[in-house]
Design a protein around this motif. Structure first.
Motif, mmCIF file in Angstrom:
data_model
loop_
_atom_site.group_PDB
_atom_site.id
_atom_site.type_symbol
_atom_site.label_atom_id
_atom_site.label_comp_id
_atom_site.label_asym_id
_atom_site.label_seq_id
_atom_site.Cartn_x
_atom_site.Cartn_y
_atom_site.Cartn_z
ATOM 1 N N SER A 14 -2.573 1.660 -2.363
ATOM 2 C CA SER A 14 -3.763 0.698 -2.034
ATOM 3 C C SER A 14 -3.255 -0.186 -0.801
ATOM 4 O O SER A 14 -4.245 -0.328 -0.142
ATOM 5 C CB SER A 14 -4.352 0.042 -3.130
ATOM 6 N N ARG A 15 -2.093 -0.441 -0.814
ATOM 7 C CA ARG A 15 -1.664 -1.668 0.027
ATOM 8 C C ARG A 15 -0.371 -1.373 0.909
ATOM 9 O O ARG A 15 0.397 -0.358 0.238
ATOM 10 C CB ARG A 15 -1.661 -2.768 -0.384
ATOM 11 N N ILE A 17 3.141 -0.345 2.255
ATOM 12 C CA ILE A 17 3.797 1.070 2.703
ATOM 13 C C ILE A 17 3.052 2.005 2.049
ATOM 14 O O ILE A 17 2.857 3.264 2.869
ATOM 15 C CB ILE A 17 5.253 0.816 2.355
ATOM 16 N N ALA A 37 -3.532 0.015 -8.877
ATOM 17 C CA ALA A 37 -3.568 -0.635 -10.201
ATOM 18 C C ALA A 37 -4.428 -1.912 -10.147
ATOM 19 O O ALA A 37 -5.482 -1.909 -10.804
ATOM 20 C CB ALA A 37 -2.113 -1.226 -10.719
ATOM 21 N N SER A 39 -5.733 -3.561 -7.023
ATOM 22 C CA SER A 39 -6.693 -3.645 -5.790
ATOM 23 C C SER A 39 -7.539 -2.594 -5.459
ATOM 24 O O SER A 39 -7.489 -1.603 -4.398
ATOM 25 C CB SER A 39 -5.348 -3.596 -4.499
ATOM 26 N N ASP A 58 -2.287 2.838 -14.078
ATOM 27 C CA ASP A 58 -0.974 1.868 -13.841
ATOM 28 C C ASP A 58 0.199 2.744 -13.887
ATOM 29 O O ASP A 58 0.370 3.467 -14.818
ATOM 30 C CB ASP A 58 -1.264 0.705 -15.254
ATOM 31 N N ALA A 59 1.072 2.545 -12.981
ATOM 32 C CA ALA A 59 2.482 3.451 -12.746
ATOM 33 C C ALA A 59 3.174 3.179 -13.762
ATOM 34 O O ALA A 59 4.217 3.881 -14.253
ATOM 35 C CB ALA A 59 2.927 3.297 -11.344
ATOM 36 N N ASN A 81 5.633 5.323 -4.473
ATOM 37 C CA ASN A 81 5.722 4.207 -3.809
ATOM 38 C C ASN A 81 5.426 2.878 -4.672
ATOM 39 O O ASN A 81 6.135 1.806 -4.061
ATOM 40 C CB ASN A 81 4.934 4.160 -2.566
ATOM 41 N N TYR A 145 15.498 -6.492 -9.824
ATOM 42 C CA TYR A 145 14.751 -5.592 -8.839
ATOM 43 C C TYR A 145 15.831 -4.834 -8.404
ATOM 44 O O TYR A 145 15.521 -3.464 -8.252
ATOM 45 C CB TYR A 145 14.200 -6.407 -7.733
ATOM 46 N N LYS A 149 16.050 -0.321 -8.144
ATOM 47 C CA LYS A 149 16.133 0.511 -7.031
ATOM 48 C C LYS A 149 17.459 1.172 -6.990
ATOM 49 O O LYS A 149 17.376 2.136 -6.304
ATOM 50 C CB LYS A 149 16.022 -0.439 -5.645
ATOM 51 N N THR A 178 10.010 -5.067 5.348
ATOM 52 C CA THR A 178 8.894 -4.603 6.145
ATOM 53 C C THR A 178 7.742 -5.413 5.791
ATOM 54 O O THR A 178 7.682 -5.914 4.552
ATOM 55 C CB THR A 178 8.753 -3.272 5.291
ATOM 56 N N THR A 180 4.916 -6.512 4.744
ATOM 57 C CA THR A 180 3.643 -6.191 3.714
ATOM 58 C C THR A 180 3.304 -7.455 3.130
ATOM 59 O O THR A 180 4.144 -8.631 3.068
ATOM 60 C CB THR A 180 4.098 -5.356 2.723
HETATM 61 P P1 NDP Z 1 2.906 -4.312 -1.889
HETATM 62 O O1 NDP Z 1 3.090 -5.415 -2.844
HETATM 63 O O2 NDP Z 1 2.546 -4.881 -0.553
HETATM 64 O O3 NDP Z 1 2.246 -2.981 -2.245
HETATM 65 C C1 NDP Z 1 2.624 -2.293 -3.473
HETATM 66 C C2 NDP Z 1 1.794 -1.226 -3.763
HETATM 67 O O4 NDP Z 1 2.015 -0.795 -5.036
HETATM 68 C C3 NDP Z 1 0.262 -1.575 -3.707
HETATM 69 O O5 NDP Z 1 -0.605 -0.699 -3.281
HETATM 70 C C4 NDP Z 1 -0.001 -1.647 -5.341
HETATM 71 O O6 NDP Z 1 -1.158 -1.363 -5.645
HETATM 72 C C5 NDP Z 1 1.142 -0.651 -5.884
HETATM 73 N N1 NDP Z 1 1.212 -0.788 -7.289
HETATM 74 C C6 NDP Z 1 2.166 -1.898 -7.777
HETATM 75 N N2 NDP Z 1 2.286 -1.818 -9.121
HETATM 76 C C7 NDP Z 1 1.678 -0.901 -9.537
HETATM 77 C C8 NDP Z 1 1.247 -0.301 -10.706
HETATM 78 N N3 NDP Z 1 1.777 -0.587 -11.770
HETATM 79 N N4 NDP Z 1 0.559 1.012 -10.529
HETATM 80 C C9 NDP Z 1 0.015 1.298 -9.451
HETATM 81 N N5 NDP Z 1 0.174 0.761 -8.392
HETATM 82 C C10 NDP Z 1 1.033 -0.236 -8.118
HETATM 83 O O7 NDP Z 1 4.496 -3.696 -1.435
HETATM 84 P P2 NDP Z 1 5.111 -2.823 -0.225
HETATM 85 O O8 NDP Z 1 4.080 -2.163 0.448
HETATM 86 O O9 NDP Z 1 6.016 -3.721 0.258
HETATM 87 O O10 NDP Z 1 6.338 -2.052 -1.098
HETATM 88 C C11 NDP Z 1 6.149 -0.495 -1.232
HETATM 89 C C12 NDP Z 1 7.595 -0.199 -1.695
HETATM 90 O O11 NDP Z 1 8.621 -0.253 -1.037
HETATM 91 C C13 NDP Z 1 7.749 -0.801 -2.995
HETATM 92 O O12 NDP Z 1 8.352 0.218 -4.157
HETATM 93 C C14 NDP Z 1 8.938 -1.703 -2.776
HETATM 94 O O13 NDP Z 1 9.818 -1.996 -3.815
HETATM 95 C C15 NDP Z 1 9.543 -1.234 -1.415
HETATM 96 N N6 NDP Z 1 10.169 -1.927 -0.692
HETATM 97 C C16 NDP Z 1 9.430 -2.779 -0.055
HETATM 98 C C17 NDP Z 1 10.130 -3.491 1.122
HETATM 99 C C18 NDP Z 1 9.461 -4.564 1.821
HETATM 100 O O14 NDP Z 1 10.140 -5.360 2.632
HETATM 101 N N7 NDP Z 1 8.133 -4.674 1.998
HETATM 102 C C19 NDP Z 1 11.834 -3.592 1.253
HETATM 103 C C20 NDP Z 1 12.203 -2.797 0.333
HETATM 104 C C21 NDP Z 1 11.514 -1.740 -0.428
HETATM 105 P P3 NDP Z 1 -2.280 -2.513 -6.342
HETATM 106 O O15 NDP Z 1 -2.377 -3.703 -5.710
HETATM 107 O O16 NDP Z 1 -3.558 -1.808 -6.670
HETATM 108 O O17 NDP Z 1 -1.611 -2.803 -7.768
#
Ligand code: NDP
Length: 236
Positions: A14-15, A17, A37, A39, A58-59, A81, A145, A149, A178, A180
């Motif tokens: 949803s948001r 990456i 989950a 958003s 919910d993942a 992701n 965390y 990973k 990144t 976000t």
């Molecule tokens: P955001 O927090 O910006 O987005 C997270 C996304 O994951 C949202 O779409 C959210 O959906 C979804 N999500 C989280 N929990 C659940 C759940 N329980 N079930 C379903 N969907 C879920 O994170 P990023 O885009 O920054 O991160 C994406 C991936 O990249 C993650 O695995 C993160 O650990 C990894 N990462 C990111 C970095 C960064 O600097 N941004 C660096 C290194 C790794 P919703 O809002 O609907 O719950």
């Protein structure tokens, strides 16, 4: 288009990456299903924008995730992701927060990948979004965390062996800082994030999506059990 006739399932799209990955696969002609989950509004907007299908699941809830994947039918490319990051001193970090990170960042990646692989055709792809912090961890407050990973690295190595006979590849994309909601380029931690980077610039979700699409494409059919870091040299 490169991914016409491919079904892509993105867990957590949803948001950030995940949304960039949904956009890029949709633009490349794939049929995309993504989960979210919390958003719902963002998910609905992204579905309208791209034509992808949004599913609430919910993942970190095993049966819910498995049911969503099963309902999607055969998946050619599975991208895990979804990720959760809760900072904190390990002596005071709530055990529930740690368990939730384990459920979402590890449990969902494992059970989701296994379920997706059941109906996946030979030559399919499994890609998990990990983190470069699994290789270099210069900060306090991130032990739990990073534990999650690092776990998906071992998972990908193992699954590459299990799924190799079907020519299914299993890889981890490891972003660095990144821009976000999780790690905003203008956020309070940004200056410390830039410190260890060779190229002192936050990456964009679209850059991470590009690497993900490469690993899903025909040129990457021989790449498996491997970690692919895209972090401006953070872990160098
Ligand atoms: P955001 O927090 O910006 O987005 C997270 C996304 O994951 C949202 O779409 C959210 O959906 C979804 N999500 C989280 N929990 C659940 C759940 N329980 N079930 C379903 N969907 C879920 O994170 P990023 O885009 O920054 O991160 C994406 C991936 O990249 C993650 O695995 C993160 O650990 C990894 N990462 C990111 C970095 C960064 O600097 N941004 C660096 C290194 C790794 P919703 O809002 O609907 O719950």
């Amino acid at each position: 288009m490169e991914f016409s006739d491919h079904k892509v399932f993105v867990v957590g799209g949803s948001r950030g990456i995940g949304a960039a990955i949904v956009r890029r696969f949709s633009a490349a002609g794939a049929t995309v299903v993504f989960t979210y989950a919390a958003s719902a509004d963002a998910a609905t907007r992204l579905a309208t924008e791209t034509g992808a299908q949004a599913l609430r699941a919910d993942a970190g809830a095993r049966e819910e995730l498995i049911a969503a994947i099963r309902d999607a039918g055969p998946i050619d490319i599975f991208v895990y992701n979804a990720g959760l990051l809760v900072f904190g001193d390990p002596l005071t970090l709530a055990a529930d927060d740690v368990e939730r990170m384990i459920d979402v960042n590890i449990g969902g990646a494992y059970f989701g990948s296994i379920e997706a692989s059941r109906l996946m055709p030979d030559g399919g792809r499994i890609i998990v979004i990990g983190s470069d912090t699994a290789d270099n961890m210069p900060f306090t407050g991130l032990s739990a965390y990073v534990m999650t990973k690092a776990a998906v690295q071992g998972m990908a190595r193992g699954l590459s062996r299990d799924m190799g006979p079907r020519n299914i590849t299993v890889n981890v994309v490891q972003p660095g800082p990144t821009d976000t909601d999780m790690n905003p380029a203008e956020g309070p931690r940004a200056a410390s994030m830039l410190g260890p980077m060779s190229i002192k610039r936050y990456g964009t979700p679209d850059e991470v999506a590009s690497l993900t699409l490469y690993l899903a494409g025909p040129q990457a059919r021989g790449i498996t059990g491997a970690m692919h870091t895209i972090d401006g040299g953070f872990a160098a």
